[in-house]
Design a protein around this motif. Structure first.
Motif, mmCIF file in Angstrom:
data_model
loop_
_atom_site.group_PDB
_atom_site.id
_atom_site.type_symbol
_atom_site.label_atom_id
_atom_site.label_comp_id
_atom_site.label_asym_id
_atom_site.label_seq_id
_atom_site.Cartn_x
_atom_site.Cartn_y
_atom_site.Cartn_z
ATOM 1 N N THR A 162 33.637 49.073 36.857
ATOM 2 C CA THR A 162 34.668 48.866 35.847
ATOM 3 C C THR A 162 34.020 48.491 34.526
ATOM 4 O OG1 THR A 162 34.915 46.502 36.263
ATOM 5 C CG2 THR A 162 36.221 47.996 37.644
ATOM 6 N N ASP A 163 34.846 48.333 33.518
ATOM 7 C CA ASP A 163 34.333 47.895 32.213
ATOM 8 C C ASP A 163 34.698 46.432 31.943
ATOM 9 O OD1 ASP A 163 37.016 48.269 31.891
ATOM 10 O OD2 ASP A 163 36.864 49.496 30.079
ATOM 11 N N ASN A 164 34.872 45.651 33.019
ATOM 12 C CA ASN A 164 35.197 44.234 32.866
ATOM 13 C C ASN A 164 34.044 43.489 32.194
ATOM 14 O OD1 ASN A 164 37.732 44.394 34.136
ATOM 15 N ND2 ASN A 164 36.775 44.256 36.143
ATOM 16 N N VAL A 165 34.398 42.489 31.412
ATOM 17 C CA VAL A 165 33.410 41.658 30.738
ATOM 18 C C VAL A 165 32.850 40.662 31.747
ATOM 19 C CG1 VAL A 165 33.046 40.042 28.835
ATOM 20 C CG2 VAL A 165 34.654 41.940 28.574
ATOM 21 N N LEU A 166 31.524 40.476 31.729
ATOM 22 C CA LEU A 166 30.842 39.644 32.710
ATOM 23 C C LEU A 166 31.417 38.232 32.803
ATOM 24 C CD1 LEU A 166 28.528 39.542 34.766
ATOM 25 C CD2 LEU A 166 27.017 38.839 32.914
ATOM 26 N N ASN A 167 31.689 37.590 31.676
ATOM 27 C CA ASN A 167 32.175 36.207 31.736
ATOM 28 C C ASN A 167 33.637 36.104 32.188
ATOM 29 O OD1 ASN A 167 33.429 37.057 29.417
ATOM 30 N ND2 ASN A 167 32.616 35.453 28.099
ATOM 31 N N GLU A 168 34.330 37.229 32.339
ATOM 32 C CA GLU A 168 35.702 37.220 32.857
ATOM 33 C C GLU A 168 35.749 37.460 34.365
ATOM 34 O OE1 GLU A 168 37.765 40.154 30.554
ATOM 35 O OE2 GLU A 168 37.777 38.910 28.743
ATOM 36 N N LEU A 169 34.621 37.866 34.953
ATOM 37 C CA LEU A 169 34.599 38.211 36.375
ATOM 38 C C LEU A 169 34.979 37.055 37.300
ATOM 39 C CD1 LEU A 169 31.540 40.633 36.556
ATOM 40 C CD2 LEU A 169 33.980 41.189 36.544
ATOM 41 N N PRO A 170 34.536 35.816 37.047
ATOM 42 C CA PRO A 170 34.949 34.732 37.958
ATOM 43 C C PRO A 170 36.478 34.562 38.023
ATOM 44 C CG PRO A 170 33.107 34.029 36.622
ATOM 45 C CD PRO A 170 33.555 35.357 36.070
ATOM 46 N N GLN A 171 37.124 34.610 36.886
ATOM 47 C CA GLN A 171 38.581 34.453 36.877
ATOM 48 C C GLN A 171 39.251 35.634 37.584
ATOM 49 O OE1 GLN A 171 40.293 33.968 32.984
ATOM 50 N NE2 GLN A 171 42.326 33.562 33.787
ATOM 51 N N LEU A 172 38.754 36.840 37.349
ATOM 52 C CA LEU A 172 39.313 38.019 38.017
ATOM 53 C C LEU A 172 39.097 37.949 39.523
ATOM 54 C CD1 LEU A 172 38.154 40.761 35.487
ATOM 55 C CD2 LEU A 172 40.493 39.952 35.865
ATOM 56 N N TYR A 173 37.921 37.491 39.940
ATOM 57 C CA TYR A 173 37.633 37.372 41.367
ATOM 58 C C TYR A 173 38.536 36.321 42.018
ATOM 59 C CZ TYR A 173 35.151 36.849 45.757
ATOM 60 O OH TYR A 173 34.843 36.793 47.095
ATOM 61 N N GLY A 174 38.740 35.193 41.337
ATOM 62 C CA GLY A 174 39.658 34.176 41.849
ATOM 63 C C GLY A 174 41.058 34.747 42.036
ATOM 64 N N GLY A 175 41.504 35.551 41.083
ATOM 65 C CA GLY A 175 42.806 36.209 41.206
ATOM 66 C C GLY A 175 42.845 37.176 42.374
ATOM 67 N N GLN A 176 41.743 37.875 42.609
ATOM 68 C CA GLN A 176 41.663 38.795 43.742
ATOM 69 C C GLN A 176 41.779 38.032 45.063
ATOM 70 O OE1 GLN A 176 38.136 41.262 43.759
ATOM 71 N NE2 GLN A 176 38.415 41.809 45.897
ATOM 72 N N LEU A 177 41.106 36.883 45.157
ATOM 73 C CA LEU A 177 41.219 36.068 46.368
ATOM 74 C C LEU A 177 42.669 35.653 46.609
ATOM 75 C CD1 LEU A 177 38.066 33.768 46.033
ATOM 76 C CD2 LEU A 177 38.457 35.530 47.776
ATOM 77 N N GLU A 178 43.368 35.267 45.548
ATOM 78 C CA GLU A 178 44.770 34.879 45.683
ATOM 79 C C GLU A 178 45.637 36.060 46.107
ATOM 80 O OE1 GLU A 178 45.425 33.060 41.862
ATOM 81 O OE2 GLU A 178 44.750 31.088 42.600
ATOM 82 N N GLU A 179 45.346 37.259 45.593
ATOM 83 C CA GLU A 179 46.077 38.456 46.007
ATOM 84 C C GLU A 179 45.862 38.740 47.485
ATOM 85 O OE1 GLU A 179 45.165 41.855 43.581
ATOM 86 O OE2 GLU A 179 45.875 40.861 41.753
#
Length: 171
Positions: free
Chosen positions: A80-97
């Protein structure tokens, strides 16, 4: 008389406090663990008394199990083209999903010198608690995790963290 009773109460409270405090069990990764290497990219230790789950051949992860406890390693390629420093928050959201609740994370430098994020939470459907070390790069996420039922997790998480902190990414 009143002073000696107060001193006795304070001493009793101090002894009780120390008795209730959990002792940290230090382990020797080389003696108590087994080194696992993923090609020449990643290495980590897992407990010797855990077994590689051979029924997991077609999965993208490696699992080591013992009774209800499990260590899991996975590499997730990031195209993806996600920004590196945003990955932890996105991953946390994925865990919640995926059904995790009470998901928390923070950044730490582990003994191998890499900056990882430690995630904790509980999978609501199974009641399994987890702790994960996740190393994010622009190309991939390297995830080494431990999960167990709450009573086992509470007792073993200190030892599990020592294994999780053995994660080394060679690049």
């Amino acid at each position: 008389m009143k002073i000696s009773i107060k001193i006795l109460v304070v001493l009793l409270l101090v002894v009780t406090l120390f008795a209730c405090e959990k002792e940290k069990t230090d382990i020797s990764l080389e003696r108590d663990g087994t080194l696992y290497e993923v090609a020449d990219q990643v290495s980590f230790y897992y407990p010797k008394d855990f077994q590689l789950n051979v029924n997991n051949e077609n999965q993208k992860d490696v699992r080591f199990t013992k009774n209800d406890e499990m260590y899991i390693y996975a590499t997730i390629i990031d195209d993806t083209d996600n920004v590196l420093n945003e990955l932890p928050q996105l991953y946390g959201g994925q865990l919640e999903e995926e059904g995790a609740i009470d998901v928390y994370y923070y950044k730490e430098v582990i003994p191998s010198g890499i900056e990882c994020y430690q995630f904790t939470g509980t999978y609501q459907a199974s009641g399994m608690k987890f702790v994960q070390m996740v190393y994010f790069t622009e190309e991939a996420s390297y995830i080494y995790s431990y999960q167990a039922p709450e009573n086992v997790y509470d007792e073993q998480s200190g030892v599990a963290l020592q294994y999780l902190e053995s994660l080394t990414v060679h690049h």
